[in-house]
Design a protein around this motif. Sequence first.
Motif, PDB file in Angstrom:
ATOM      1  N   GLN A 110       0.794  -1.293   0.016  1.00 47.65           N
ATOM      2  CA  GLN A 110      -0.057   0.106   0.030  1.00 47.65           C
ATOM      3  C   GLN A 110       0.885   1.152  -0.149  1.00 47.65           C
ATOM      4  O   GLN A 110       0.444   2.360   0.359  1.00 47.65           O
ATOM      5  N   GLU A 156       4.352   6.655   2.523  1.00 44.43           N
ATOM      6  CA  GLU A 156       4.493   5.680   3.490  1.00 44.43           C
ATOM      7  C   GLU A 156       3.624   4.381   2.757  1.00 44.43           C
ATOM      8  O   GLU A 156       3.161   4.588   1.952  1.00 44.43           O
ATOM      9  N   TYR A 157       4.127   3.470   3.861  1.00 41.15           N
ATOM     10  CA  TYR A 157       3.397   1.937   3.368  1.00 41.15           C
ATOM     11  C   TYR A 157       3.178   1.271   4.750  1.00 41.15           C
ATOM     12  O   TYR A 157       3.660   1.635   5.977  1.00 41.15           O
ATOM     13  N   ARG A 158       2.414   0.173   4.303  1.00 39.45           N
ATOM     14  CA  ARG A 158       2.152  -0.709   5.547  1.00 39.45           C
ATOM     15  C   ARG A 158       3.269  -1.772   5.768  1.00 39.45           C
ATOM     16  O   ARG A 158       3.546  -2.561   4.689  1.00 39.45           O
ATOM     17  N   THR A 159       3.575  -2.309   6.973  1.00 41.32           N
ATOM     18  CA  THR A 159       4.353  -3.185   7.215  1.00 41.32           C
ATOM     19  C   THR A 159       3.524  -4.281   8.091  1.00 41.32           C
ATOM     20  O   THR A 159       3.282  -4.031   9.161  1.00 41.32           O
ATOM     21  N   ASP A 211      -0.097  -4.044  12.982  1.00 41.01           N
ATOM     22  CA  ASP A 211       0.722  -3.836  11.731  1.00 41.01           C
ATOM     23  C   ASP A 211       1.632  -2.375  12.060  1.00 41.01           C
ATOM     24  O   ASP A 211       1.354  -1.770  13.104  1.00 41.01           O
ATOM     25  N   GLY A 212       2.477  -2.126  11.200  1.00 43.40           N
ATOM     26  CA  GLY A 212       3.266  -0.903  11.531  1.00 43.40           C
ATOM     27  C   GLY A 212       3.407  -0.058   9.976  1.00 43.40           C
ATOM     28  O   GLY A 212       2.688  -0.279   9.280  1.00 43.40           O
ATOM     29  N   THR A 213       4.013   1.079  10.298  1.00 41.14           N
ATOM     30  CA  THR A 213       3.971   2.054   9.047  1.00 41.14           C
ATOM     31  C   THR A 213       5.221   2.492   8.929  1.00 41.14           C
ATOM     32  O   THR A 213       6.064   2.763   9.702  1.00 41.14           O
ATOM     33  N   THR A 251       8.052   4.563   5.993  1.00 40.81           N
ATOM     34  CA  THR A 251       8.328   5.647   5.069  1.00 40.81           C
ATOM     35  C   THR A 251       9.392   5.274   4.035  1.00 40.81           C
ATOM     36  O   THR A 251      10.392   4.793   4.539  1.00 40.81           O
ATOM     37  N   GLN A 303      11.445   1.562   8.917  1.00 42.80           N
ATOM     38  CA  GLN A 303       9.959   0.823   9.444  1.00 42.80           C
ATOM     39  C   GLN A 303      10.211   0.343  10.583  1.00 42.80           C
ATOM     40  O   GLN A 303      11.490   0.094  11.160  1.00 42.80           O
TER      41      GLN A 303
END
Length: 276
Positions: free
Chosen positions: A153, A172-175, A222-224, A226, A249
Amino acid sequence: MRSLLRTTVALCLAACLALLTACSGDAKSIDRADLTYDDIHNTGLANDCITLPESARGSISLTAGGKYSLQEMCFHPSTVAVKGEPTNKRQEAQFVEGRILTRYTSSLDSVYGDLAVTDSGLQFKEKGGIDFQPITVLLPGGEEIPFTFSSKQLLATADGSAITTSTDFSGEYRTPSYRTSNFLDPKGRALTTGVGYAQGLVAAQDIGEDELNSENVKRYIDGTGTMSFSITRVDAETGEFAGVFTAVQPSDSDMGGRETFDVQVSGELYGRLEQA
């Protein structure tokens, strides 16, 4: 006799020159489509991103309102650093480079998504691909830090209306969680399976009920992250581009059982632009 000797020497020199020329090329620039399974198996080539020559300094103009996509994107980590605790109160926490223990399966590959040309610039929205990889890094002190390297994402933007050698994306993206719901920890605990663990009847007032719950009650967290990636090479004829990326991340939290570290991942990038 002398003529035959000269001919033999000339053939040997030609063969040696051809061999040196073949060996002097960059191994990463080999087109993997021309290789068989046996050529790639256990060599690490599948984990490398395709590269472009230094002479690829073109640009690709984009039309506002046009439909484009980025295909076959590859993110190959070359260095991983973890931000640790400062040695004293006067110092800030620093990133310490570690050694990647995960072999041949650390790269994201075949990542794709939509590219839009807006009034404010370019916008890339990731939609799928092999967009996450579990990785473990070994720090100089011997501690192993697991994390899920991801581009899920990813929503990244860049200035301009063209893909050039100075295009810089960031977003940003989802981890996702490193552990899944059925993954058992060393004490047999998991989110949906495993056993209830009483932590040896330790008194809650001694170490705190919250700490007990964080170890015993697993949560999917989940994490966020960059990410920024810079395009440094562009082939206008094929639509290919290459460059470098840096992502920051969180590490694995053991499903809420421990605090996370900031992980910095840097490496090489490859992709291809297509018009939808």
